[in-house]
Scaffold this motif. Structure first.
Motif: not given
Length: 951
Positions: A131-133, A168-180
């Protein structure tokens, strides 16, 4: 000529930040990491091809079902483009991790979960990864637009990776995945207080760092990683501006449709507010959610906050009421067992390399799990138990080639319980004697996952467990039968860090927005919360430890993990019966988590059987994905690079220009890494090779074919990282002299062997150490003709690292000797580390001694424009001495016999570009103490040093 096989440098260290994104992905991968005995299976769905070892069908089926059934529900919030990805499940490693990357486009899940349930959560690990990756998969599929798409067309997947990295900043990649992960499940890190501890500690300490510092980190101060930063910004954006806000922002940013600073401009375009205002509003939202932290700090007396990060002090254990042992680690020093009596700390022993800082103490003995990689296979490693004698500081390994975690002593100190996790993912409790012999494997019919077990009496264990749904409780386990007695309700609230004293178990659990200390009296089932003392202003309460009269626990601060001690009689025991009345984790004011049809979709996933087929190891061997420019002076190259999904075959079609000799080289390289030795082969055609004979330059063209074997071994264990690589390549060379020299020299065809061996060893290195305190890097290379010529060349070189006069200083000695056979027109390529500042030539005999001293100068923690950030400024001074001889060169009627000495200094800049890509470079001044016979005039040289790599 390539001195070492292409396998070791298929995605080499890049000079420019142009493809650092690609390089960072490559570093997460292990080439040839699985033994050939593994048979691979696959499940094919439109969204993903899940590839897994035989016997892992259940995990593969679970991942495939989650990805396939979740995909359609969550696509609208990021974009509807879809390209199938290959997901490889790795079950041989002890590292809890995963990644999705371009160049090539694939994902790998490392299937052993960690013990700490507060960190990432308690969901079944393959579910958590899916669900994250998979959200990253959707991101890459939909960020292939505009300029990013153009870069992909020109440079392949590596080009898109670079463009996405810039836009696209790296925080978006991971923040969006954590939100998911938070949105589609009933847990996820967005609901866990532990996830925010870093920012909460900064807010309490009034450390209002700039956005650039939060992005780039620091060598002096604690800065949280980009995951919580990303989640706070992403979740706040979705909550305030709607579920499709980030789909619109990232589409414009990845396409560079909003110009320079594409992401910030897209945020302003779709939110109507500046990026700075948006981030401040998001921070304010979460500060308000944790307002109790600030209130608690304001009413706490005698809070001592240092200016910079001090150290992490974790897992306290009482020797007696006045003495503690704990793990201490800082930016200056590697983790070490430390004893504290009163206010005095004393180092006991440096800890062997481990994946976490957990240990258990009993009457002068410490047991902990140490990480050790496999001798050859990079995807296979071990977690082995170590016993340390506190009195002598000596330790020894008691288990080998095992995967043990969270060991704990029995009350009599004669045996140990530990969690064992097998390749299948099954968790078991093993009881061992102090020699590591297995005494009992406790049955586990209920498929529980065990964390932090402790002995309770003679025939029971108490442990925090995760059930197959990912819910947690405390449980008593009968050692003989394995039958569980559940002590608390199952919930998604994390539980862990158990400690026993008498009939009471102490532990940490999540309650509302805090991780709190609790105590359960086992015989009576009375349940209490232990309220912190008035002097404790730390964030969270973890890792309780008990003595007869005192209690200690760990909380987080802006200066590191801190230990609080209190007298038991001063603690407030409050009835906690109602804590589990509310079984939900907090949403922290983000209502978007529960919106739309994809909310908690994980609970609705049907684990239906899917078709399993064989996966051929030969599938897609030639998988060219990127055009990679590489600058590593004196070589300037472009390479069309390929790698298969299983990471067992790497291929490259390349063009290289060498500025030392001025030659141009076209080549193909390939290496197969699925067998114990790497097998490599290739062909090169070179124009304008240059040699030096009898005082003159000679030019020729070369055709070269080669094949070879290499054995890469990892000998790391304990406190040292050690590697040994050896191999041999057979080269066939056809040399055609250019027209001006054809009459003087006959064309040649010859065959030679390139034999090499390299050894490296280093101790652990703390964050601020420029080099490891002690390290050695030694290599030998011998090239010898087999036919067609009698040319030979031998090179021995070594770098030896020692501590400097002050912490974080390093003293480095370089030694080298090269000797080649005489009277040869054709010479081998020159890799001798010549004295700095001089123009190098390949002479008959060369010897070098170099002395270097490295030291930090300043830690500016500043930058400009979100483009450049300077973390550290450091310097080095050096003296190089090279002595060279050449019989074919006469100076004043005598054979050449010359010294090349230089001295000078280098100013190094450790930086980040675009807020995430690390680039180190230097400016070097060399004063030549002897004439530069083969180069320019004058004795002063100023050079740009790129790239700069650490040991």
């Amino acid at each position: 000529m390539i001195n070492c096989p292409f396998a070791r440098n298929i995605l080499p260290k890049l000079l420019l930040p142009v493809l650092l994104a690609v390089a960072s992905v490559a570093n997460a991968q292990e080439f040839g990491g699985n033994p050939p005995s593994i048979k691979w299976k696959q499940i094919n769905t439109p969204a993903a091809k899940v590839i897994f070892p035989a016997g892992m069908d259940s995990a593969g089926n679970s991942v495939a079902n989650i990805v396939q059934q979740m995909n359609g529900f969550i696509k609208p919030t990021i974009g509807n483009k879809q390209k199938q990805i290959s997901i490889v499940l790795q079950n041989q490693t002890t590292i809890a991790n995963a990644y999705v990357g371009l160049a090539p486009f694939r994902s790998e899940f490392f299937l052993t979960p960690e013990q700490n349930s507060f960190d990432i959560g308690s969901l079944p690990w393959q579910q958590q990864l899916a669900i994250h990756e998979f959200r990253h998969v959707q991101q890459y599929n939909n960020f292939n637009v505009g300029v990013s798409r153009f870069m992909r067309i020109v440079f392949g997947e590596g080009g898109q990776a670079f463009a996405n990295d810039l836009s696209v900043p790296n925080w978006f990649f991971e923040g969006d995945a954590v939100f998911n992960e938070t949105h589609v499940s009933e847990q996820g890190r967005g609901r866990l207080p532990y996830f925010y501890n870093g920012y909460r500690a900064l807010w309490v300490a009034n450390k209002d760092y700039s956005y650039m510092k939060l992005r780039n980190g620091s060598y002096r101060d604690y800065v949280p990683d980009h995951y919580p930063l990303g989640y706070m910004l992403v979740s706040y954006g979705r909550d305030k501006y709607g579920d499709d806000i980030w789909r619109k922002i990232t589409h414009d940013a990845a396409g560079f449709y909003t110009g320079f600073y594409p992401f910030q401009n897209a945020v302003k375009k779709y939110t109507g507010t500046s990026f700075k205002s948006f981030t401040n509003q998001a921070f304010d939202h979460f500060k308000n959610q944790f307002a109790d932290d600030l209130l608690k700090a304001s009413t706490t007396k005698d809070i001592k906050q240092g200016k910079h990060f001090d150290a992490d002090r974790e897992y306290p254990a009482f020797v007696d009421d006045s003495t503690l042992i704990y793990m201490k680690s800082s930016y200056d020093h590697v983790p070490a067992f430390t004893v504290k009596t009163g206010n005095t700390e004393r180092k006991l022993s440096t800890r062997s390399y481990s994946l976490d800082n957990y240990f258990d103490y009993h009457k002068g003995m410490i047991v902990y799990a140490s990480y050790r990689p496999d001798l050859r296979w990079g995807y296979r490693d071990y977690s082995e138990l170590m016993l340390l004698d506190v009195k002598t500081g000596q330790e020894h390994r008691i288990t080998r080639k095992a995967k043990y975690f969270s060991p704990a002593f029995r009350a009599d100190g004669k045996s140990i319980v530990a969690v064992q996790v097998g390749p299948s993912g099954k968790s078991d409790l093993h009881i061992l004697d102090l020699d590591g012999k297995l005494l009992k494997a406790v049955p586990n019919q209920h498929k529980l996952f065990f964390t932090y077990p402790k002995f309770y009496g003679d025939n029971e264990l108490i442990t925090a467990v995760r059930n197959p749904e990912g819910k947690m409780t405390l449980v008593l386990i009968n050692i003989t039968t394995g039958e569980p007695q559940y002590l608390l309700p199952f919930t998604y609230k994390p539980i862990g860090f158990t400690a026993l004293k008498g009939d009471t178990v102490y532990f940490t659990s999540t309650a509302e927005k805090q991780d709190r200390l609790f105590a359960l009296m086992i015989s009576t089932k009375r349940f209490f919360e232990l309220l912190p003392t008035s002097g404790d202003a730390t964030i969270g309460s973890y890792q309780p430890a008990l003595s007869d009269h005192k209690m200690a626990w760990v909380g987080f601060t802006a200066n590191g993990y801190s230990i609080t001690e209190a007298n038991k009689k001063d603690l407030k025991w409050v009835d906690a019966t109602d804590v589990y009345t509310n079984t939900k984790l907090p949403l922290l004011g983000i209502s978007a988590i529960g919106k739309d049809s994809s909310a908690n979709i994980l609970g609705a996933i049907v684990d239906k059987p899917l078709a399993v087929t064989n996966y051929s190891k030969a599938h897609g061997l030639f998988n060219f994905h990127s055009l990679i420019p590489n600058i590593s002076d004196p070589n300037y190259s472009f390479a069309i690079t390929g790698e298969n999904v299983l990471n067992t075959f790497q291929s490259e079609i390349s063009f290289n220009y060498n500025s030392n000799e001025g030659y141009k080289q076209f080549g193909f390289e390939g290496v197969y890494g699925a067998l114990f030795p790497y097998i490599s082969a290739g062909a090169d055609y070179t124009l304008d090779r240059r040699g030096f004979t009898k005082g003159n330059f000679v030019y020729w063209n070369e055709t070269q074919l080669h094949a070879g074997l290499e054995v890469p071994l990892v000998l790391s264990q304990g406190k040292n990282f050690t590697g040994l690589t050896f191999g041999s390549d057979l080269y066939f060379n056809s040399t055609n002299f250019q027209q001006a020299y054809a009459a003087q020299f006959a064309d040649k065809r010859y065959t030679y062997l390139n034999n090499y061996i390299s050894f490296s060893n280093q101790t652990q290195r703390a964050k601020k150490n420029i080099y490891a305190p002690f390290a050695q890097s030694i290599s030998f290379n011998y090239k010898t003709a087999v036919s067609g010529t009698n040319a030979t060349q031998f090179l021995a070189s070594g770098n030896f690292y020692f501590p400097g006069l002050v912490t974080n200083h390093s003293f480095v000695i370089n030694l080298a000797h090269q000797e080649k056979s005489k009277d040869n027109v054709i010479s081998y390529s020159n890799d001798f580390p010549f004295s700095k500042g001089y123009t190098a030539e390949n002479l008959d005999v060369m010897n070098k001694v170099g002395v270097n001293y490295h030291f930090p100068i300043a830690y500016p923690d500043g930058g400009f424009g979100n483009l450049f950030y300077l973390l550290r400024l450091r310097g080095a001074v050096f003296f190089d001495y090279t002595h060279a001889k050449e019989d074919n060169l006469l100076i004043n009627g005598k054979n050449f016999n010359q010294n090349f000495r230089s001295a000078g200094g280098t100013l190094y800049f450790d930086t980040k570009f675009f807020n995430q890509n690390s680039v180190s470079f230097g400016v070097r001044y060399s004063r030549l103490l002897d004439e530069d016979i083969f180069g320019g005039t004058g004795r002063n040289r100023i050079e740009l040093v790129l790239p700069v790599t650490f040991f």
